[in-house]
Design an enzyme around this catalytic site. Structure first.
Site, mmCIF file in Angstrom:
data_model
loop_
_atom_site.group_PDB
_atom_site.id
_atom_site.type_symbol
_atom_site.label_atom_id
_atom_site.label_comp_id
_atom_site.label_asym_id
_atom_site.label_seq_id
_atom_site.Cartn_x
_atom_site.Cartn_y
_atom_site.Cartn_z
ATOM 1 N N CYS A 1 0.831 -1.216 0.000
ATOM 2 C CA CYS A 1 0.000 0.000 0.000
ATOM 3 C C CYS A 1 0.864 1.263 0.000
ATOM 4 C CB CYS A 1 -0.985 -0.043 1.162
ATOM 5 S SG CYS A 1 -2.398 1.073 0.948
ATOM 6 N N HIS B 1 -3.746 -5.499 -0.190
ATOM 7 C CA HIS B 1 -3.381 -6.026 1.127
ATOM 8 C C HIS B 1 -3.409 -7.552 1.140
ATOM 9 C CE1 HIS B 1 -3.218 -2.302 3.556
ATOM 10 N NE2 HIS B 1 -4.056 -1.857 2.629
ATOM 11 N N GLU C 1 -2.408 -9.360 3.466
ATOM 12 C CA GLU C 1 -2.645 -9.790 4.852
ATOM 13 C C GLU C 1 -4.098 -9.575 5.255
ATOM 14 O OE1 GLU C 1 -2.919 -5.556 5.335
ATOM 15 O OE2 GLU C 1 -1.720 -6.820 4.034
#
Length: 360
Positions: A247, A331, A333
């Site tokens: 990001c 993302h 995660e």
């Protein structure tokens, strides 16, 4: 819910009437929308939303309450906008409701507004500033003048701490905290990485003195180009240690490589963003939260774009040949969200192992 009237006033003069909940008081911020059907806890505790009033497009929010174990970081939003919020959540993990959460953190909310109309307006006109207030103001100059600045310095990491590896320690990773989601360190720890989380202003020399096996660049809020000190330190790190950016970390790495970034009309925020892998035939569903993007053309000769957004073709990932660096805009995660791209953490550990073997 107080039952008191509240108003959302946009910088173009549009006024939306609703009901107040959360903290009392007025608040100005950049109004953005996110399309996630779940994950409102993670949204409210993601530091990447610093300086912004967040609107949920899904009509019912708060039905499973607030669960502290699901927090990603510090709540940094300026306000919260929903169609309907659930006053009586039902979940065995629930610790409080949304109203109490917002009150405790001084965040005003407004419910009962037409979020579909608001979303269409932002999609047509682009992201704009707004104010949550108890009465429409005659003068809206403060709304128009607002800008999200200096947020990495305010909401990025300010202290050093260690997240131990789960099981056998295989790697040591330095995580640059520009406003990191907790899940990033946890994903690395699950892969045998001892993660040392560092403040966002840590000099490159101090990072290299730790002799980490790799460096992780976190997500974070605001305009990437204003973080000139962070970019300068990344320039010193590139090529000297494996780097994986997510990001804001992805954007800062591109700027350090000589690339450019620009502001999107209304950004990508939600858990259903399709990303195409340009190295094969796969398309992944990803979680995203960003208002800026890397200009792919500006990286020619410095980096190779490896992922692109299947909706609008914007840059979603870059690798830097010969420098042991790569980054993604989305993302991997994600929590709560799709898990399609978790393999990128495995790619990072493989890169650290390869770099170690090359040095040895």
């Amino acid at each position: 819910m107080s039952g008191e009237k509240a108003y959302l006033v946009l910088s173009d003069g549009a006024v939306f009437e609703g009901a107040a909940f959360g903290a009392s008081g007025d608040s100005v911020g950049e109004l953005v929308f996110t399309t996630g059907m779940c994950g409102y806890i993670e949204t409210l505790t993601d530091p990447s939303y610093a300086g912004q009033i967040v609107m949920q497009t899904f009509p019912l929010i708060g039905n499973y309450g607030v669960i502290v174990d699901d927090f990603e970081g510090e709540c940094a939003v300026k306000g919260y906008v929903v169609r309907e919020y659930c006053e009586d959540p039902s979940n065995f993990r629930c610790e409080c409701d949304l109203d109490a959460f917002l009150k405790k953190r001084g965040v005003p909310g407004i419910c009962g507004v037409d979020t579909r109309r608001l979303t269409r307006l932002i999609r047509e006109k682009g992201v704009m500033n707004a104010k949550i207030c108890s009465a429409p103001p005659e003068d809206i100059s403060d709304i128009a003048a607002y800008s999200v600045t200096g947020v990495v310095a305010r909401f990025g990491g300010r202290k050093k701490y260690v997240v131990p590896a789960e099981g056998e320690k295989k790697f040591s990773v330095a995580l640059m905290d520009y406003g990191a989601k907790r899940s990033i360190a946890l994903e690395l720890a699950r892969r045998g990485c001892e993660v040392t989380v560092l403040p966002s202003d840590t000099p490159a020399e101090a990072v290299l003195a730790m002799a980490p096996d790799g460096v992780m660049l976190s997500n974070g809020p605001g305009d990437p180009a204003e973080n000139t000190d962070c970019i300068r330190e990344l320039e010193k790190l590139m090529g000297r240690t494996p780097i994986f950016g997510i990001c804001l970390g992805h954007q800062l790495l591109a700027l350090a490589a000589g690339g450019e970034t620009y502001k999107l009309k209304y950004g990508h925020r939600g858990v259903n963003q399709p990303v195409r892998d340009l190295r094969g035939a796969r398309t992944y569903i990803t979680s995203q939260n960003h208002g800026y993007a890397v200009d792919s053309a500006s990286l020619r000769g410095a980096g190779r774009v490896i992922f692109e957004n299947a909706n609008d073709g914007t840059c979603e990932g870059v690798e830097y040949p010969g420098k042991y660096c790569f980054s993604v805009q989305f993302h991997p995660e994600a929590r709560s969200g799709p898990r399609d791209t978790g393999f990128l953490f495995d790619a990072f550990t493989a890169m650290m192992e390869e770099f170690g073997n090359a040095k040895g």
